[in-house]
Design a protein around this motif. Structure first.
Motif, short mmCIF file in Angstrom:
data_model
loop_
_atom_site.label_atom_id
_atom_site.label_comp_id
_atom_site.label_asym_id
_atom_site.label_seq_id
_atom_site.Cartn_x
_atom_site.Cartn_y
_atom_site.Cartn_z
N UNK A 175 50.52 78.28 -12.36
CA UNK A 175 50.85 77.04 -11.65
C UNK A 175 51.18 77.32 -10.19
N UNK A 176 51.96 78.36 -9.93
CA UNK A 176 52.32 78.66 -8.55
C UNK A 176 51.10 79.14 -7.76
N UNK A 177 50.21 79.89 -8.41
CA UNK A 177 49.01 80.35 -7.73
C UNK A 177 48.06 79.17 -7.46
N UNK A 226 54.16 72.96 -6.20
CA UNK A 226 53.69 72.57 -7.52
C UNK A 226 54.63 73.02 -8.62
N UNK A 227 55.16 74.21 -8.47
CA UNK A 227 56.13 74.71 -9.45
C UNK A 227 57.39 73.86 -9.43
N UNK A 228 57.81 73.44 -8.26
CA UNK A 228 59.00 72.60 -8.16
C UNK A 228 58.76 71.24 -8.83
N UNK A 229 57.55 70.72 -8.68
CA UNK A 229 57.22 69.45 -9.34
C UNK A 229 57.27 69.61 -10.86
N UNK A 230 56.79 70.75 -11.35
CA UNK A 230 56.83 71.02 -12.78
C UNK A 230 58.28 71.06 -13.27
N UNK A 231 59.15 71.72 -12.52
CA UNK A 231 60.58 71.76 -12.89
C UNK A 231 61.19 70.36 -12.86
#
Length: 428
Positions: free
Chosen positions: A220-222, A228-233
């Motif tokens: 996800x981060x790549x 994007x990772x923050x949105x997932x969290x």
């Protein structure tokens, strides 16, 4: 209810079909009727009521393509009246500020409230906010409550569409969050968009729930970077985006318009650019900034097949920053004179101010005289009068006295109900 004290709680308040709701305020006869508001630049729909959406008119549809449909269904269509919308928006935000210790005005029709630590029934509290805003301003709103901004956006989206929710949805329970996320397509998640959704779909992620449940965080981060990772969290209920009570200053300010007709002479083009400089400079001073670069562009109508398209752009770099409208007009005109070509039918022009610095931290220049106190006081007085009496009440003669040749498409503009004494509704 005690669990609310252990987690962040945000409420997103979003005005329903805001521009249309503002137009309905002073036209009670068009309530429950299909209403749409057009962009003044290109004549496309930027706001639609549910009644208009039910007719199949989509956001961004050009009016000329659906004119017959609108006329046959008695659709009320308006040009954008931003002086009305911003005035009503200020009233809505002032009401919302009474209901929470912290408020972030996200846009003209959206605001985040911090409800962390409240011991009340949050759904009932949301309904009280909704009823108060409607009673005091006449604007209907939907409210989404959740432990993160992204989840609050999703809750709000559901609140708009669910008749059972009656405009308020609370997603503090993880089970309810999962139910909601399974109904939301990945491209509809705040901050994802179409391009990123294509990348995620190649990973088998089709819904917001799929994104939340995807375990390989490195992929996800790549794929979407750290944001994007923050949105997932955020979809997992982990707060990553705090409230921004003080909105960050803009790094650039752009003002441009599409002309209602074609402009062929330099005088009219100069007047249009002077007006765009005036508007952009006022916004720049409102955030207490000065600019050091001025970019001007103008182009012909790209849709005319029998004409050779022309696009001109030039940037002026100042030796010292300024916020004086008169000075910025002078530099913008010098760039425009180089761009102008005889025989070209210009359809659009614009100005972009950039390279900002704070007005309290000015770097002195050896080669150019900076704004003095008289200039700053003059601009302040002009801004104050225009805020009180209406935009453009006082402006430079460079802006001209007649904009017939380059004016915007505003044939369907409503009256200035709250910003002009002469256009106040009259009682018979």
């Amino acid at each position: 209810m005690g669990s609310h004290n252990k987690q962040k709680v945000y409420a997103l308040v979003d005005c329903n079909s805001f521009f249309c709701s503002c137009e309905r305020l002073f036209r009670p006869e068009i309530r429950n009727k299909p209403v749409g508001v057009l962009s003044n630049n290109d004549g496309c729909f930027v706001s639609r009521t549910p009644e208009l959406k039910a007719l199949g008119v989509k956001m961004g549809d050009p009016y000329f393509k659906v004119r017959r449909l609108c006329e046959s269904h008695n659709v009320h269509v308006f040009s954008s009246n931003f002086s009305l919308y911003t005035n009503i928006s200020d009233r809505v935000m002032n009401v919302l500020a009474r209901f929470a210790p912290s408020l972030e005005i996200y846009s003209v029709d959206e605001a985040f409230l911090d409800l962390t630590g409240m011991d009340e029934d949050l759904v009932a509290y949301g309904h009280r906010i909704r009823e108060t805003v409607l009673q005091w301003t006449g604007i209907p709103v939907s409210i989404g409550i959740a432990p993160s901004k992204t989840l609050a956006k999703i809750a709000n989206h559901i609140g708009k569409k669910s008749e059972k929710a009656n405009g308020v949805v609370c997603l503090l329970d993880e089970r309810l969050q999962d139910v909601a996320l399974k109904r939301v397509s990945i491209e509809d998640v705040w901050g994802i968009g179409r391009k990123n959704s294509v990348k995620l779909r190649t990973l088998g992620i089709k819904t917001a729930y799929d994104f939340k449940a995807f375990k390989n965080i490195k992929v996800i981060q790549r794929t979407l970077t750290k944001l994007g990772r923050m949105t997932q969290d955020e979809l997992r209920g982990i707060t990553c985006y705090e409230l921004e009570e003080c909105r960050p200053k803009k790094k650039e300010i752009l003002c441009s318009r599409t002309f209602s007709g074609s402009v062929v002479d330099l005088k009219s083009l100069r007047e249009s650019v002077a007006n765009y400089v005036t508007n952009a400079s006022e916004k720049m001073r409102a955030q207490r900034s000065l600019c050091a670069t001025i970019e001007v562009y103008c182009h012909s109508d790209p849709h005319k097949l029998n004409e050779v398209p022309y696009y001109g752009k030039d940037k002026v770099k100042l030796l010292g920053p300024t916020s004086d409208t008169r000075k910025i007009i002078k530099y913008a005109w010098s760039a425009l004179d180089d761009l102008f070509k005889m025989g070209v039918c210009f359809k659009k022009a614009g100005v972009k101010l950039g390279d900002f610095s704070d007005d309290e931290a000015i770097q002195q220049s050896l080669f150019e005289e900076l704004d003095d106190q008289r200039s700053a006081k003059l601009m302040k007085i002009v801004d104050e009068i225009n805020r009180r009496e209406g935009s453009g009440m006082i402006r430079s003669m460079a802006c001209g006295v007649d904009n017939d040749s380059w004016k915007m498409r505003r044939e369907k503009l409503s009256r200035r109900y709250v910003t002009g004494w002469a256009q106040l509704p009259k009682c018979s």
